[in-house]
Motif scaffolding. Sequence first.
Motif: not given
Lengths: 421, 421
Positions: A304, A312-313, A316, A318, A323-325, A332
């Motif tokens: 992120s 970490p976000d 966020m 993606g 999500t990006v992560i 996570r």
Amino acid sequence: MSVGRISRRGLLGGSGAAVAGVAGGFALSREVEAAGGIDGTTTTYAFRGAHQAGITTPAQDRLHFVALDVTTESREELVALLEEWTAAAERMTRGAGAGPVGPVEGSYLLPPDDTGEAIGLGASGLTLTFGFGPGLFRDGEGRDRFGLADRQPEALRDLPHFPADVLDPRRSYGDLCVQACAQDPQVAVHAVRNLIRIGFGRVSVRWSQLGFGRTSSTSTSQDTPRNLFGFKDGTANVKAEEPAALDEHVWVAPEDDPDASWLAGGTYLAARRINMTMEVWDRQPLGDQEAFIGRAKGSGAPLSGGEEHTAPDFDMPGSNDTTVIAPDAHVRVVHPDAHGGARMLRRGYNFVDGTDDLGGLDAGLFFIAFVRDPRTQFIPVQNAMARNDALMEYLRFTGSALFAVPAGVAEGEHVGHALFS
Amino acid sequence: MSVGRISRRGLLGGSGAAVAGVAGGFALSREVEAAGGIDGTTTTYAFRGAHQAGITTPAQDRLHFVALDVTTESREELVALLEEWTAAAERMTRGAGAGPVGPVEGSYLLPPDDTGEAIGLGASGLTLTFGFGPGLFRDGEGRDRFGLADRQPEALRDLPHFPADVLDPRRSYGDLCVQACAQDPQVAVHAVRNLIRIGFGRVSVRWSQLGFGRTSSTSTSQDTPRNLFGFKDGTANVKAEEPAALDEHVWVAPEDDPDASWLAGGTYLAARRINMTMEVWDRQPLGDQEAFIGRAKGSGAPLSGGEEHTAPDFDMPGSNDTTVIAPDAHVRVVHPDAHGGARMLRRGYNFVDGTDDLGGLDAGLFFIAFVRDPRTQFIPVQNAMARNDALMEYLRFTGSALFAVPAGVAEGEHVGHALFS
């Protein structure tokens, strides 16, 4: 690093006095001598203190970990062993020999009380950390072995079976453990070997593990090292410079377990031998590797954005409606946010133990974590990994053990004094 | 030693140019950069030269040794592998990644061409030394595998069975070997792991051995280290500073074996995994230990007097109608005087590989010796030990291998170029 010319006995004379009287606080205050020498060969950490050394001590580069079974049935012999180990550990962590006579002095008619292979190597930042396994309290049939059964901590049970566990019993469990960490592996091996020697007739080695490269930092003064996946590991580790976090996540409080108040000031050590299928990992695209971890391989920054220590976000957005992560990214799945804020003090090491049956290396991560309560910190995280973590495809858990690590040793006492008094 | 902040790619840019053009001579001249860094992390040894590095190079502290079997039947694929290994070895010994792209650069859609765990660790004095086993020339049925059978050196045969050999075939033999030595074990492991990765589909790992502490000096600039018996070892080693002795005892001359002239400038590598029954040794009186070795444990001086490097006086009379240095003392049995002046360049390492079945450590000495002819230098000494050496009671030989180590690699050539051209 060349072998130094200062004998271990000489070093004792020179610096032993400076070691005494160092108080607790966090681990950095244990470092009483780091001058001279090459590569910290003369660095010493005091053996006695409020907590055992080797936990918040800045993680040394090399590990020798041994788990032992107690073979004597005598409580007196067990206590005598702990007394002898305490004396030997105090000497060796000062850079002296294991016994008062030394490796090459004394009678030619007696075995030396030190085996000699560490002559001239200095203390090399050696720490020796002792732990007690469930088997010290009750044997396999539940019998009280040494009059300690009613003092067994509730949390000190063999770890449950986790998915992906393919445990080798010859690499798991144990009545006692010793974690030896040092900058020089020969110093760590020497210490473990001499403790085994001293224990002859009272303990036998159950398993033993060398680690060649630390995979965690335990101090903000250290860079984050890399595991054999090539990634920085343990960025969010509890660090020596966080006394409040140590009290919350690492040190057992007196009220935690009233029947086991002897463990106050101590902690639990969870050890897991994790084989990594490196040959398969190495054929994964860089983008996939980073997605599995949730961090950039180069900088260690979360995907992120930001830098290594940026939070970490996880929300966020993606591409592709996710999500990006990723939902199954390692960062996570194990993050404190997913576990009610639970953190661990990790102190693992990379290992290579020869060859596996598939024509690859028998290699991976020897995971060590110190936690205040494995039931709320280690076990849930391990279960979450087993359920959800993208990394699991590349991991096999081949060894497992849990130990209660008593508080530090005060003057005049032996390791685990409060348990036996 | 903390993890440095200089990236391996950065280091390449900074020092790569200085590496080129270093000529032969003896090994010390290979040291082209030792400035900066901690613990020699930036020390580099040139990969190319008259002889391979890692023989007379001042023995680094850590070892990762791997023996591999060739799985392809194609000579072209074998040569391509040696070319790729040469390029990777030259990069890694400079402190760069295994491939031209790097561990974290290039396409996210492709696997990285370096595995990443050595990012930031520097070259750490890495050397990579390649050898060819008997199986590369003929398979188990004597068949010519790659058109090399008529170039197999006469001396390159599986070592004979020696008394006290209890060889584990999974720790013995091999078509190819790589000896990786470095000051940082993670750098040595990284190098071996990446060479294995590059060899995927063409080689498989047969066995692999880590060593944590060198047991020999190969340069007069180094102190003599100690083995796990606690004694200084290899005092009489051939050293880098003895060019005449190297020519006599280590380097193969063109006339040694006319059918294998490709090996001129090379040498033979004998590897023996020697388990030491340390628990029994540790219960022997100091006087007995010294009598078995023939040297004082503290100073390393021969029992006939003097200092470590004083020549032993094997005739000096002792008490009880025998000599001060006993007839079965190790130093006497293996001494060049007992073998027509034959010497070896030893480059062994201490190892601990976990636990044996007896509740002790699976530990000992991973013996490596470089010799001009194993038939006159290594084999007679090993047989003499088996017959006469007091130490044999404490040794079990669990692994064994012999390799021909070709000469150094010239510009534009690959490892073993002369064998294939």
